[in-house]
Design an enzyme around this catalytic site. Structure first.
Site, PDB file in Angstrom:
ATOM      1  CG  ASP A  10      -0.306  -0.009   2.525  1.00 16.96           C
ATOM      2  OD1 ASP A  10       0.829  -0.517   2.623  1.00 16.96           O
ATOM      3  OD2 ASP A  10      -0.898   0.489   3.502  1.00 16.96           O
ATOM      4  CG  ASP A  43       1.923   2.122   4.696  1.00 11.52           C
ATOM      5  OD1 ASP A  43       2.469   1.114   4.199  1.00 11.52           O
ATOM      6  OD2 ASP A  43       1.083   2.052   5.631  1.00 11.52           O
ATOM      7  NE  ARG A  44       5.101  -2.142   6.714  1.00 11.56           N
ATOM      8  CZ  ARG A  44       5.307  -3.145   7.537  1.00 11.56           C
ATOM      9  NH1 ARG A  44       6.385  -3.902   7.419  1.00 11.56           N
ATOM     10  NH2 ARG A  44       4.432  -3.425   8.480  1.00 11.56           N
TER      11      ARG A  44
END
Ligand code: VG1
Ligand code: CO
Length: 573
Positions: free
Chosen positions: A293, A295-296
């Site tokens: 997704d 976000d990392r």
């Protein structure tokens, strides 16, 4: 306000809809049960102070079953009188983009459809998470309320035939609810352009002696990478790996670490332990990867691994290279999750700014960013991060994989302004940092899919040890256990208390090991062991050598190997 065409569907609910560290994550087949998604969404609406008239953002990482889930959400939203839903084209939105959109469009909240770094596909995982009006994950009081409603639910409301063609950008009004399909990347890209000096970064990208490779791992980062790295910054297409989102992530595990991002790790001249491969030629200068997704982030130099904890400290120490922080008068606060190394604390001390330590999970950072103690300026200049490859700032209320890469590119661009001088590498920059601040050797062991009762036995043993601990104990030469406890967080803003957030064992020299149970897995239990040791001068050891004694002390004290029958962790990061 409910719609005229609504149906009320009677249901008996589900007992397993308790959100974890970051929303509800389960096997896809669980989500595919009739009414499963609808019950969770209805329970969320029932937990808000009225759902009539709301404006929501909806999107996900493109994994299998996302398309069905989006349409189900539209149906239940219409049934509950939602005024408007903003959806990414084809249902695609990264987690940071949802956060940015909620803030930019002043929406009331949003649903994010992702199980993040967990694999996707019919036999893997799906997830759903509700974010609130500040763009951040629902706080604990709200997830508690949602869970309690999932146990009580007897009916949900939906409007049948509310499917919308999500491939076309534009607005339709269906059954009284407005559905706006938007370009998935535009608002997020504008935000990045307002934060970073793209011209300066483009100059770095254009250098003949600098090569950057990005791996989106077939997650949702791909479209954002193409829009920002390729179109804005001029990164050649062949340097963007796996940038087409696939609903099963190409069969991979979209988790940007040394084990699962093996394709990039090898390109960058490293093995899965983060050691340099010998005889590897033409290794790029900078590499980065994202999770499902987006976000990392994982950051790599030429044959050089940067731990996420060091990355946080370095970005904070170099925040002046980023216009967003410069223009706001400098970085004002740093925050990290408890298991993240103390490297950032040393930076905060040097900058003479406050440092906060919160439990694992991004929801705890949001309060700090929003609070008045941080100043009322919309651009609260705060940087925060987690050891789990998550870094971000107050520009949104989620961690942000692309932002972290742009932050690193800004630091590199700042150090390499003169194209006639030899390139200052990622490794040079990190080693310079260690020389100035000392080095926090750090690693994490994950024991995945342990039988739940065995994992609980390990934790109960640790709880008992902590309960009986009174005086310092010499565990091994040089290692005196001086303190141990279960981390409990008292939120300085809303005064809420979060208990049992990790079992800490701290030595007299500040080195430590920490145990936690994961809250994001979908099978059995995952035990995480975090190990850290600070060295002011001795910065050239290997991590394995620096942490060897602490690892064996942690394993002995917890009896983990005997109880679980696991001799090796599943993943070391
Ligand atoms: C893990 C990480 C945590 C992170 C969370 C969500 O949680 O340890 O730091 O915030 O995943 O990240 P846990 O409970 O499994 O340790 V993501 O990118 O999966 O939304
Ligand atoms: Co994620």
């Amino acid at each position: 306000m409910k719609r005229d065409l609504e149906e009320a569907i009677s249901v008996s609910g589900f007992v397993d809809q308790k959100p974890g560290t970051s929303g509800l994550r389960k096997k896809t087949v669980i989500f595919q049960q009739p009414h499963y998604v609808e019950c969770f969404v209805q329970s969320t609406f029932d937990s808000l102070d009225g759902s009539g008239g709301l404006t929501l953002v909806v999107g996900g990482d493109g994994r299998f079953y996302n398309d069905v889930m989006v349409q189900k959400i539209l149906g239940v939203a219409a049934g509950n009188g939602v005024k408007k839903v903003i959806v990414g084209q084809n249902g695609i939105l990264s987690t940071p983009a949802v956060s940015a959109l909620i803030r930019e469009l002043k929406a009331d909240g949003g649903f994010i459809l992702t199980a993040s770094h967990n694999p996707g596909g019919p036999s893997n995982d799906c997830g759903i998470k509700y974010n609130v009006s500040n763009g951040g994950p629902a706080p604990e009081y709200l997830t508690d309320r949602i869970y309690s409603n999932t146990l009580k639910i007897i009916k949900y409301f939906r409007v049948a035939n509310s499917e919308v063609d999500l491939s076309k950008i534009g607005t339709v009004v269906k059954n009284g609810m407005e559905v706006q399909v938007i370009d998935s990347t535009a608002v997020y890209r504008d935000l990045m352009e307002s934060i970073f000096d793209m011209k300066l970064i483009s100059a770095l990208i254009a250098r003949a002696d600098f090569r950057f490779v990005y791996d989106a791992m077939h997650g949702v980062a791909g479209p954002y990478a193409k829009s920002i790295f390729r179109e804005l910054l001029g990164v050649p297409m062949e340097c963007l790996l796996n940038c087409d989102p696939l609903d099963d992530f190409g069969g991979g595990h979209p988790d940007p670490n040394l084990t699962y991002a093996h394709e990039l790790v090898e390109v960058m001249g490293l093995n899965s332990k983060g050691e340099a491969l010998s005889g590897k030629e033409s290794v790029p200068d900078f590499g980065a990867a994202a999770d499902g997704d987006a976000d990392r982030n994982m950051v790599l130099g030429k044959s050089f691994f940067v731990t996420p904890s060091d990355s946080l400290a370095l970005i904070a120490a170099n925040a002046h290279c980023i216009p967003y922080f410069r223009d706001a008068g400098g970085l004002k606060t740093i925050a990290r999750s408890m298991p993240t190394s103390g490297a950032a604390d040393i930076v905060a001390k040097k900058l003479n700014i406050p440092m906060y330590q919160v439990p694992t999970g991004w929801k705890f950072f949001g309060n700090l960013m929003d609070s008045s103690i941080m100043g009322k300026d919309e651009k609260n200049p705060l940087i925060c991060g987690e050891e789990s490859f998550g870094t971000g700032s107050s520009h949104i209320r989620e961690k942000d994989g692309i932002w972290a890469v742009l932050a690193w590119l800004s630091i590199l661009a700042d150090r390499n302004k003169d194209p006639n001088l030899k390139l200052v590498s990622v490794q040079n920059i990190v080693e310079e940092h260690w020389k100035e601040y000392g080095r926090n050797y750090y690693c994490r062991y994950d024991y995945e899919e342990v039988q739940s009762d065995l994992a609980n036995e390990v934790m109960q043993g640790l709880t008992k040890y902590i309960g009986e601990f009174t005086d310092p104990v010499l565990l091994a030469p040089g290692y005196t256990l001086s303190e141990c406890d279960e981390f409990e967080y008292h939120d300085p803003i809303d005064e809420s208390v979060s208990s049992h957030q990790g079992w800490r064992f701290i030595m007299s020299d500040g080195s430590r090991f920490v145990f936690r149970l994961s809250g994001t897995g979908s099978v059995g239990a995952t035990i995480r062991l975090y190990i850290e040791k600070f060295e002011a001068k001795d910065i050239k050891m290997t991590t394995a050598a620096a942490l060897e004694t602490l690892v064996s002390l942690a394993l002995d004290l917890s009896n983990l190997q005997n109880i679980t029958g696991r001799n090796e962790p599943t993943v070391i990061t």
